[in-house]
Design a protein around this motif. Structure first.
Motif, mmCIF file in Angstrom:
data_model
loop_
_atom_site.group_PDB
_atom_site.id
_atom_site.type_symbol
_atom_site.label_atom_id
_atom_site.label_comp_id
_atom_site.label_asym_id
_atom_site.label_seq_id
_atom_site.Cartn_x
_atom_site.Cartn_y
_atom_site.Cartn_z
ATOM 1 N N UNK A 199 -17.225 -63.487 20.875
ATOM 2 C CA UNK A 199 -17.896 -62.328 20.287
ATOM 3 C C UNK A 199 -18.779 -61.648 21.330
ATOM 4 N N UNK A 200 -19.046 -60.339 21.155
ATOM 5 C CA UNK A 200 -19.815 -59.604 22.161
ATOM 6 C C UNK A 200 -21.314 -59.840 22.091
ATOM 7 N N UNK A 201 -21.818 -60.347 20.956
ATOM 8 C CA UNK A 201 -23.253 -60.540 20.783
ATOM 9 C C UNK A 201 -23.485 -61.630 19.754
ATOM 10 N N UNK A 202 -24.738 -62.008 19.565
ATOM 11 C CA UNK A 202 -25.084 -63.081 18.629
ATOM 12 C C UNK A 202 -24.649 -62.703 17.222
ATOM 13 N N UNK A 203 -23.832 -63.528 16.562
ATOM 14 C CA UNK A 203 -23.392 -63.213 15.190
ATOM 15 C C UNK A 203 -24.523 -63.438 14.197
ATOM 16 N N UNK A 204 -24.629 -62.538 13.233
ATOM 17 C CA UNK A 204 -25.664 -62.629 12.215
ATOM 18 C C UNK A 204 -25.095 -62.834 10.813
ATOM 19 N N UNK A 205 -23.842 -62.423 10.593
ATOM 20 C CA UNK A 205 -23.217 -62.577 9.279
ATOM 21 C C UNK A 205 -21.710 -62.547 9.435
ATOM 22 N N UNK A 206 -21.020 -63.264 8.573
ATOM 23 C CA UNK A 206 -19.554 -63.277 8.547
ATOM 24 C C UNK A 206 -19.102 -63.128 7.102
ATOM 25 N N UNK A 207 -17.976 -62.442 6.904
ATOM 26 C CA UNK A 207 -17.436 -62.233 5.569
ATOM 27 C C UNK A 207 -15.923 -62.258 5.638
ATOM 28 N N UNK A 208 -15.314 -63.099 4.801
ATOM 29 C CA UNK A 208 -13.859 -63.209 4.784
ATOM 30 C C UNK A 208 -13.254 -62.030 4.031
ATOM 31 N N UNK A 283 -23.620 -47.460 11.724
ATOM 32 C CA UNK A 283 -24.897 -48.124 11.990
ATOM 33 C C UNK A 283 -25.321 -47.891 13.442
ATOM 34 N N UNK A 284 -26.632 -47.922 13.649
ATOM 35 C CA UNK A 284 -27.173 -47.766 15.001
ATOM 36 C C UNK A 284 -28.044 -48.963 15.393
ATOM 37 N N UNK A 285 -28.027 -49.994 14.578
ATOM 38 C CA UNK A 285 -28.793 -51.201 14.886
ATOM 39 C C UNK A 285 -28.024 -52.415 14.368
ATOM 40 N N UNK A 286 -28.587 -53.584 14.549
ATOM 41 C CA UNK A 286 -27.913 -54.837 14.212
ATOM 42 C C UNK A 286 -27.455 -54.859 12.759
ATOM 43 N N UNK A 287 -26.288 -55.480 12.532
ATOM 44 C CA UNK A 287 -25.722 -55.628 11.192
ATOM 45 C C UNK A 287 -26.169 -56.986 10.656
ATOM 46 N N UNK A 288 -26.952 -56.983 9.572
ATOM 47 C CA UNK A 288 -27.582 -58.196 9.060
ATOM 48 C C UNK A 288 -26.841 -58.828 7.891
#
Length: 544
Positions: A199-208, A283-288
């Motif tokens: 992944x390109x950055x720290x993952x914050x959430x995952x959804x199947x 979005x223009x910021x992190x996806x939470x």
């Protein structure tokens, strides 16, 4: 540093039995080449800027260099003296090599049999191949007994049985972010990593996701798929195909900048996500947080640190812009959940200490709004009662509200002393809740008849601070609970092995055997917790 920030289950029978291995083609190579050129241009721009900044420093250092010139000359003289001494000792080395006659090494043009030796003397023994054919020197020949063919063994290693569940975990380890795809074999009490995705950055959430996403997936004509959406510290949402192993690039990117901006000759480094303004397209910021609509399968909701909630149509070929954008909150939006029956109603929680239920068919269609005394951590609808919703907070509270009485809470529970960072409601057993906290504790609750009572509390030191808790997605694994946290470890806890859990809930299910209820040891014993065994551990040590 190792940390798992989020997890998600995948139902049984969804994953391909034999996932494909990704094979790179010329189009992919061309795309990677273009991206590399863009990055190279950016690096050159930064280098030139750094040189210009250092130019002024070099002018100030010229005076100091003049003062040190005499010292440099003295050092140079010493080096010359050392070179002369080495030249004097060289004849001794030559004498040692004289026995090998290195001066006439190439003078004999004939080999032992008297044939003349040339540069290409072995050309007759060389093998050649036509264009687009495999190099015979790089391909192992197939043996008649089949012993040299490892394809069957590799295929067996990748096999996923219909009785297996997948467990997805967003992980960062030693500053490397990736998505780990686990296989959970319930009958064998086995959990192992099947493959992972960089992944390109720290993952914050995952959804199947169970719908084909991306042009290739749509062209295949499939009505169902096995994909995962990943939200990271970056504003883009990547969608990956879980049935493809060693894939280099996601199937789709939601919110990605247009190609002409990405592949342009120059890309401004000053244009960061912080400088971008909140807009109606991406979005223009992190996806939470991410939430997939299980009834309208093409809808995916996302929440961001830019204080917006966006709705994406996965059937839309244009993934650079969302279908709708909502601004119901004034601070970061951290949690989402779709209503189980009213499929267009979305629940969102924010750091502005408010929770909003909104009908996504209209921009301002708020169904209700609730406030809590501290920052919201998680929000959930009760799958067994359409009027009930739960809110967890940073101060350790769990608050239950009824849509029919919005002004007052049904009950408020001080579940933990620290933040209730994770929360889930069992989809198959009414009143069965779980809370996870940064105090490294997981607690099971019985909230039937609106009288919350703790069933069991368990300290999970090997997991660390709890960031994710999720019940199994199938009835057969309804008592299984995935727990992950700050130590980068994921565990699957069979809660039915606990006597208190069995007494509280096993009698309320139609079939204990169908729900996978197992007898366990005495309360407090560490049974029923399964994790990935270390390489040095024996198989007998997998269950703690």
């Amino acid at each position: 540093m190792s940390m798992i920030t989020s997890t998600a289950w995948v139902r049984r029978g969804v994953a391909a039995q034999f996932p494909e291995r990704y094979e790179i083609d010329e189009a992919e190579i061309s795309r990677i080449s273009k991206l590399a050129k863009v990055q190279l241009e950016s690096a050159r721009t930064d280098l030139n800027a750094a040189r210009n900044a250092n130019a002024n420093d070099d002018d100030n250092d010229e005076e100091e260099e003049d003062e040190d010139e005499d010292d440099v000359m003295e050092t140079t003289d010493e080096v010359e003296v050392e070179k002369k001494e080495k030249k004097k000792s060289k004849p001794e080395d030559d004498d040692d090599l004289a026995e090998y006659d290195m001066e006439h090494y190439d003078s004999d043009p004939r080999d032992e049999e008297g044939d003349e030796v040339t540069m290409f003397g072995n050309v007759q023994s060389l093998a050649y191949h036509q264009p687009h054919e495999k190099d015979p020197y790089l391909v192992l020949p197939n043996r008649a007994d089949g012993a040299g063919d490892d394809s069957d063994e590799d295929r067996e290693d990748l096999q996923i049985l219909p009785s297996d569940n997948l467990l997805l975990a967003g992980k960062v380890e030693d500053e490397v972010a990736h998505l780990e795809v686990y296989v959970y074999e319930d009958a064998a009490d086995n959990l192992y990593v099947h493959h992972d995705v960089m992944l390109p950055a720290i993952p914050l959430c995952v959804e199947w996701l169970d719908i084909p996403v991306g042009n290739n997936a749509r062209e295949s004509g499939r009505s169902h798929g096995n994909f995962v959406a990943v939200g990271t510290m970056e504003p883009d949402i990547e969608v990956w195909d879980l049935d493809v192993v060693d894939c280099m690039y996601p199937s789709a990117i939601l919110g990605k900048a247009p190609d002409d901006e990405v592949e342009g000759e120059k890309k401004s480094k000053k244009k960061t996500k912080k400088s971008l303004k909140k807009n109606e397209e991406y979005h223009v910021d992190a996806v939470l947080a991410l939430a997939a609509n299980r009834q309208h399968r093409n809808l995916l909701a996302s929440a961001s640190a830019d204080c917006t909630v966006k709705l994406w149509d996965l059937n839309d070929a244009n993934t650079t812009r969302c279908a709708k954008s909502y601004t119901h909150h004034t601070d970061k939006v951290c949690s989402l959940d779709w209503h189980a029956k009213e499929s267009t109603v979305l629940l969102s929680g924010s750091y502005d200490r408010s929770v909003v239920a909104c009908d996504m068919r209209s921009a301002e269609g708020q169904v209700g709004r609730w406030t809590v005394p501290s920052d919201v951590e998680c929000v959930r609808w009760d799958p067994h009662d359409a009027n009930i919703l739960y809110i967890t907070t940073d101060s350790g509270l769990v608050v239950c509200h009824d849509l029919r009485t919005p002004d007052t809470a049904l009950w408020t529970l001080q579940a933990h002393d620290d933040s209730v960072s994770s929360f889930d409601v069992n989809a198959f057993i009414p009143g069965f809740l779980v809370t996870g906290s940064t105090d490294k504790t997981v607690k099971i609750w019985n909230v039937l008849d609106n009288k919350p009572s703790m069933v069991v509390s368990r300290k999970v030191e090997e997991v660390g601070k709890i960031f994710s808790t999720a019940f199994g997605p199938d009835r057969a694994v309804g008592f299984r609970l995935a727990v992950a946290g700050s130590k980068g470890v994921v565990k699957v806890w069979d809660t039915s092995t606990n006597g208190a859990v069995r007494r509280a809930f096993a009698t309320k299910v139609a079939s204990a055997e169908e729900m996978g209820v197992r007898e366990g040891g005495a309360e407090g014993e560490g049974q029923g917790m399964v994790g990935v065994a270390d390489d040095e551990e024996d198989d007998d040590d997998e269950m703690e």
